[in-house]
Design an enzyme around this catalytic site. Structure first.
Site, PDB file in Angstrom:
ATOM      1  N   TYR A 158       4.260   4.176  15.722  1.00 52.59           N
ATOM      2  CA  TYR A 158       2.905   3.642  15.604  1.00 52.59           C
ATOM      3  C   TYR A 158       1.877   4.640  16.133  1.00 52.59           C
ATOM      4  O   TYR A 158       0.867   4.939  15.481  1.00 52.59           O
ATOM      5  CB  TYR A 158       2.814   2.326  16.365  1.00 52.59           C
ATOM      6  CG  TYR A 158       1.477   1.633  16.251  1.00 52.59           C
ATOM      7  CD1 TYR A 158       1.146   0.910  15.124  1.00 52.59           C
ATOM      8  CD2 TYR A 158       0.556   1.692  17.306  1.00 52.59           C
ATOM      9  CE1 TYR A 158      -0.079   0.261  15.026  1.00 52.59           C
ATOM     10  CE2 TYR A 158      -0.663   1.047  17.217  1.00 52.59           C
ATOM     11  CZ  TYR A 158      -0.979   0.334  16.074  1.00 52.59           C
ATOM     12  OH  TYR A 158      -2.198  -0.302  15.991  1.00 52.59           O
ATOM     13  N   LYS A 169      -1.185   6.664  14.086  1.00 53.84           N
ATOM     14  CA  LYS A 169      -2.589   6.434  14.405  1.00 53.84           C
ATOM     15  C   LYS A 169      -3.286   7.739  14.814  1.00 53.84           C
ATOM     16  O   LYS A 169      -4.477   7.928  14.527  1.00 53.84           O
ATOM     17  CB  LYS A 169      -2.719   5.366  15.497  1.00 53.84           C
ATOM     18  CG  LYS A 169      -2.300   3.983  15.023  1.00 53.84           C
ATOM     19  CD  LYS A 169      -3.071   3.527  13.783  1.00 53.84           C
ATOM     20  CE  LYS A 169      -2.736   2.107  13.369  1.00 53.84           C
ATOM     21  NZ  LYS A 169      -3.510   1.642  12.196  1.00 53.84           N
ATOM     22  N   VAL A 191       0.810  -1.221   0.000  1.00 53.74           N
ATOM     23  CA  VAL A 191       0.000   0.000   0.000  1.00 53.74           C
ATOM     24  C   VAL A 191       0.840   1.266   0.000  1.00 53.74           C
ATOM     25  O   VAL A 191       0.330   2.359  -0.291  1.00 53.74           O
ATOM     26  CB  VAL A 191      -0.989   0.027   1.187  1.00 53.74           C
ATOM     27  CG1 VAL A 191      -1.998  -1.105   1.076  1.00 53.74           C
ATOM     28  CG2 VAL A 191      -0.253  -0.015   2.528  1.00 53.74           C
TER      29      VAL A 191
END
Length: 243
Positions: A148, A152, A53
């Site tokens: 991370y 997010k 992706v």
């Protein structure tokens, strides 16, 4: 379409959709694992497309193959993601590791959402739904999770902007924030994970099937209704009161 459909939450959601009448494009880095996902719902219409992706050309090919196979796109579950190297203090995190997490979790989510947006805007009837996979870390970080957690938090901004910009075109955009669903990636949490107070402790887990059912509920709403943000987590996990 489900990205990261070869394992974990992506696999659970893809199988839930396939078993309840959806035609699903399965996207992931390894065709073999995508085919294993498809085999869990034998006879259901699906297509497996090897996709990174973070590569614009892969994303373009994925959406092209999906429209060629099914004629349109009604749902994107924007799920592909990585924790990156776990337990690495910020001062020791290699830049290449930071970039890999950002490229997958944020840039990849943007590329898929952008291409889905274009597809949904141009198709007839117009519109569709995008569900971004956020995280409990979109609200509260774990120790040593800077890459991370940052992605997010950024994904929440992406969700809000897409939701606003999609209104004129009947594109509904929401986000599911998940905590401690039992998958291969989270298995270590049941045996012990670092807490904010410096201790290591096991954490309660929940069946990933509950996440899949929640995503399907969000997906099957009419486009006039939207779950903007949903939080689904193991009831007793250290989130409320974390730290």
């Amino acid at each position: 379409m489900v990205t990261g459909a070869g394992s974990g939450i992506g696999r659970a959601v893809a199988v839930e959709l396939l078993r309840t009448g959806w035609s699903v494009a399965l996207a992931g880095r390894h065709v073999e694992t995508l085919e294993e996902t498809a085999a869990l719902a034998p006879g259901a219409p699906s297509i497996a497309v090897r996709t990174d992706v973070a590569r614009p050309e892969d994303v373009a090919a994925l959406f092209g193959a999906t429209v060629d196979r099914f004629g349109r796109l009604d749902l994107l579950f924007n799920n592909a993601g990585t924790f990156g190297p776990g337990g690495v203090p910020v001062e020791e995190l290699p830049y290449d590791a930071w970039r890999h997490v950002v490229d997958t979790n944020l840039n990849g989510a943007f590329l898929c959402a952008q291409t889905a947006y274009r597809t949904m805007k141009e198709q007839s009837p117009q519109g569709g739904r995008i569900i971004n996979n956020g995280s409990i870390s979109a609200h509260a970080p774990r120790p040593h999770s800077v890459a991370y957690t940052a992605t997010k938090h950024a994904l929440t901004g992406l969700t809000k902007s897409l939701s606003l910009d999609g209104r004129p075109y009947r594109i509904a955009v929401g986000q599911i924030d998940i905590g401690n669903a039992a998958t291969e990636m989270t298995r270590r949490m049941s045996t012990g994970v670092l807490q904010a107070n410096g201790e290591t402790a096991p954490e309660p887990m929940m069946d990933v099937a509950e996440v899949a059912r929640t995503v399907r509920h969000m997906a099957e709403l009419p486009l006039e209704a939207n779950v903007q943000f949903a939080t689904v987590l193991a009831t007793a996990m250290p989130y409320i009161g974390r730290g």
